[in-house]
Design an enzyme around this catalytic site. Structure first.
Site, mmCIF file in Angstrom:
data_model
loop_
_atom_site.group_PDB
_atom_site.id
_atom_site.type_symbol
_atom_site.label_atom_id
_atom_site.label_comp_id
_atom_site.label_asym_id
_atom_site.label_seq_id
_atom_site.Cartn_x
_atom_site.Cartn_y
_atom_site.Cartn_z
ATOM 1 N N HIS A 233 0.846 -1.195 0.000
ATOM 2 C CA HIS A 233 0.000 0.000 0.000
ATOM 3 C C HIS A 233 0.884 1.247 0.000
ATOM 4 O O HIS A 233 1.462 1.616 1.014
ATOM 5 C CB HIS A 233 -0.894 -0.004 1.236
ATOM 6 C CG HIS A 233 -2.074 0.930 1.136
ATOM 7 N ND1 HIS A 233 -2.187 1.891 0.156
ATOM 8 C CD2 HIS A 233 -3.204 1.045 1.899
ATOM 9 C CE1 HIS A 233 -3.318 2.558 0.312
ATOM 10 N NE2 HIS A 233 -3.956 2.058 1.363
ATOM 11 N N TYR A 238 -0.833 7.392 3.096
ATOM 12 C CA TYR A 238 -0.210 6.577 4.139
ATOM 13 C C TYR A 238 1.303 6.641 3.968
ATOM 14 O O TYR A 238 1.821 7.371 3.125
ATOM 15 C CB TYR A 238 -0.782 5.161 4.102
ATOM 16 C CG TYR A 238 -2.261 5.149 4.414
ATOM 17 C CD1 TYR A 238 -2.738 5.691 5.605
ATOM 18 C CD2 TYR A 238 -3.195 4.645 3.513
ATOM 19 C CE1 TYR A 238 -4.098 5.727 5.891
ATOM 20 C CE2 TYR A 238 -4.551 4.672 3.789
ATOM 21 C CZ TYR A 238 -5.001 5.215 4.981
ATOM 22 O OH TYR A 238 -6.346 5.258 5.264
ATOM 23 N N ARG A 440 -16.724 -0.643 -2.541
ATOM 24 C CA ARG A 440 -18.022 -0.369 -1.934
ATOM 25 C C ARG A 440 -19.161 -1.173 -2.568
ATOM 26 O O ARG A 440 -20.099 -1.579 -1.881
ATOM 27 C CB ARG A 440 -18.346 1.127 -2.030
ATOM 28 C CG ARG A 440 -17.429 2.008 -1.199
ATOM 29 C CD ARG A 440 -17.842 3.464 -1.314
ATOM 30 N NE ARG A 440 -16.986 4.340 -0.533
ATOM 31 C CZ ARG A 440 -15.890 4.925 -0.989
ATOM 32 N NH1 ARG A 440 -15.526 4.737 -2.244
ATOM 33 N NH2 ARG A 440 -15.165 5.694 -0.216
#
Length: 474
Positions: A233, A238, A440
């Site tokens: 990631h 992040y 989603r």
């Protein structure tokens, strides 16, 4: 051979579940008319039964302390396993901390110790039992760590809320490439009660080196757990993204300044993981292709992470053994200038541009598109390759007499993947991506793969237990 009346079990899993005759989500017959979305995709020695991947989705549902800290639970088996049962080719376990302080929240999973391996294996075992592949996204949240679950923050009328020590947080150990009060994600210091993030402290070089080693060890644990694919990631603000961006990386040592220096952590992590996982195992990388800061004052003053930077890092990553670039965007600064929900295809268009640039450079790195992909025709069009060169975006192409004979009965996925590669290895419309990552929409519709196949007129296998409720033929 006569059919058997025996309800055969899946082998090599510690529970009984029937062996599907055909894995859910695979076409019963592969022909030139099969939309690319439902053709298998081989990556190293791993074969996806279709091009639909369940993207990592944070669930904030693990224990925050005690012997169960960071371990996945039956909740994760139920949710992630159901996506595999309903036909998704590859199901990713959510962002998983390589260090305890790398979790987004105290209730996020981790893989920083051996005690957490068994819980990952439980998810992988069930996904495998349904014919799917299991991936894990390894992550470190950096300055966005130690926040409470979003549904907890909502109780206080906040989108994000700091996790204090009394709720399992670690405010003194939130880290980033640079530190200080103004380096909190929302720019608010500890004295501002409306702030949703902690100010980070700057990582030392020794801590960065330890960080790389911890990514490597987490990858080794993932292999032990039986995971098929690992994703790094490097997106959404992040830690890796924080190092990549000149907005958040103000270092003056070998990890800051130039593109090469800011990319050093990402490159070191890729190298470390590739050195310890099997050569047969795919490695993915998720990047924010742009942080949408180019038009801001901050971006103009300091520079920002751009699509051109992503293309440059993608070329390096491809040479290092990364197999697929998962193209996302944004997340590193609240001043980003895009309303993602008003720009439905913003990331897929970027993915297409990156794929085209990589092919022109002779790189075979696969591209995954993610972001607000909800409809059958939309998903199919993103990956569709027009084998006849008509340039049409249609999910169905017209077969020549010779091509009408090209078909494979569902069964051997590896053989099907070879045929699919031959069928798509032709001049014509080039896809924007090689696979789609859906998040989603799977939460809304776990049966999304089966529904999309039905909408596109593709006869795919269903879970045998669900055959009686198959959608009627269109």
């Amino acid at each position: 051979m006569a059919p058997s009346a025996y309800n055969a079990p899946v082998a090599d899993v510690p529970f009984f579940t029937p062996q599907h005759v055909h894995s859910p989500g695979t076409p019963r017959e592969l022909t030139v008319k099969t939309p690319t979305l439902f053709t298998p995709l081989q990556i190293r020695d791993v074969t996806l039964r279709n091009r639909v991947i369940v993207a990592p989705m944070c669930q904030y549902s693990t224990a925050d302390s005690g012997p169960q800290i960071g371990r996945l639970t039956p909740y994760h088996v139920a949710t992630l396993g159901h996506y595999a049962l309903k036909g998704a080719a590859l199901v990713f376990i959510e962002a998983t901390g390589v260090q305890a302080n790398g979790r987004i929240s105290p209730n996020c999973p981790g893989l920083w110790c051996d005690d957490q391996i068994a819980s990952v294996k439980a998810v992988a075992d069930f996904v495998h039992s349904q014919g799917g592949l299991c991936g894990i996204q390894l992550a470190h949240a950096g300055r966005k760590a130690s926040t409470v679950a979003p549904f907890v923050a909502e109780r206080f009328g906040q989108r994000s809320r700091r996790a204090t020590k009394d709720v399992g947080g670690w405010p003194e150990d939130v880290v980033g490439p640079s530190g200080g009060l103004q380096q909190s994600w929302d720019g608010k210091g500890e004295e501002d009660e409306t702030g949703g993030y902690w100010p980070p402290r700057e990582l030392t070089v020794k801590e960065i080196e330890q960080m790389v080693d911890d990514w490597k060890k987490a990858a080794m644990r993932a292999v032990t757990a039986g995971v098929d694919v690992i994703e790094i990631h490097g997106a959404h603000g992040y830690l890796i993204h924080q190092f990549l961006s000149p907005i958040t990386n103000r270092r003056t040592d070998s990890y800051g300044g130039s593109f090469e220096n800011r990319s050093r952590l990402a490159v070191d992590i890729i190298s470390a993981i590739r050195s310890v996982i099997p050569a047969t195992m795919p490695l993915f990388l998720r990047l924010s292709s742009t942080e949408w800061m180019e038009e801001t004052t901050l971006g103009k003053d300091l520079g920002s992470w751009t699509i051109e930077d992503t293309i440059a890092l993608a070329k390096v990553s491809s040479d290092m053994g990364v197999d697929l670039l998962d193209v996302s965007s944004g997340g590193n600064h609240p001043a980003q200038r895009i309303n993602m929900f008003d720009s439905k295809d913003y990331q897929t268009r970027i993915a297409g541009r990156i794929r085209e640039e990589l092919r022109l450079a002779g790189k075979s790195l696969l591209i995954g598109a993610v972001g607000l992909i909800t409809e059958a025709e939309q998903a199919s069009g993103i990956v569709q390759q027009d084998r006849l060169g008509s340039g049409s975006n249609s999910s169905t192409v017209v077969a020549t007499d010779e091509e009408k004979h090209t078909q494979v009965q569902a069964g051997d996925l590896a053989e099907e993947a070879k045929v699919a590669a031959q069928m798509t290895d032709a001049k014509g419309k080039q896809p924007m991506a090689d696979a789609v990552l859906i998040a989603r929409q799977f939460m809304r519709e776990p049966e999304w793969v089966l529904k999309v196949a039905w909408r596109l007129g593709v006869d795919v296998a269903w879970p045998m237990q669900f055959n009686r409720v198959r959608f009627p033929k269109l």
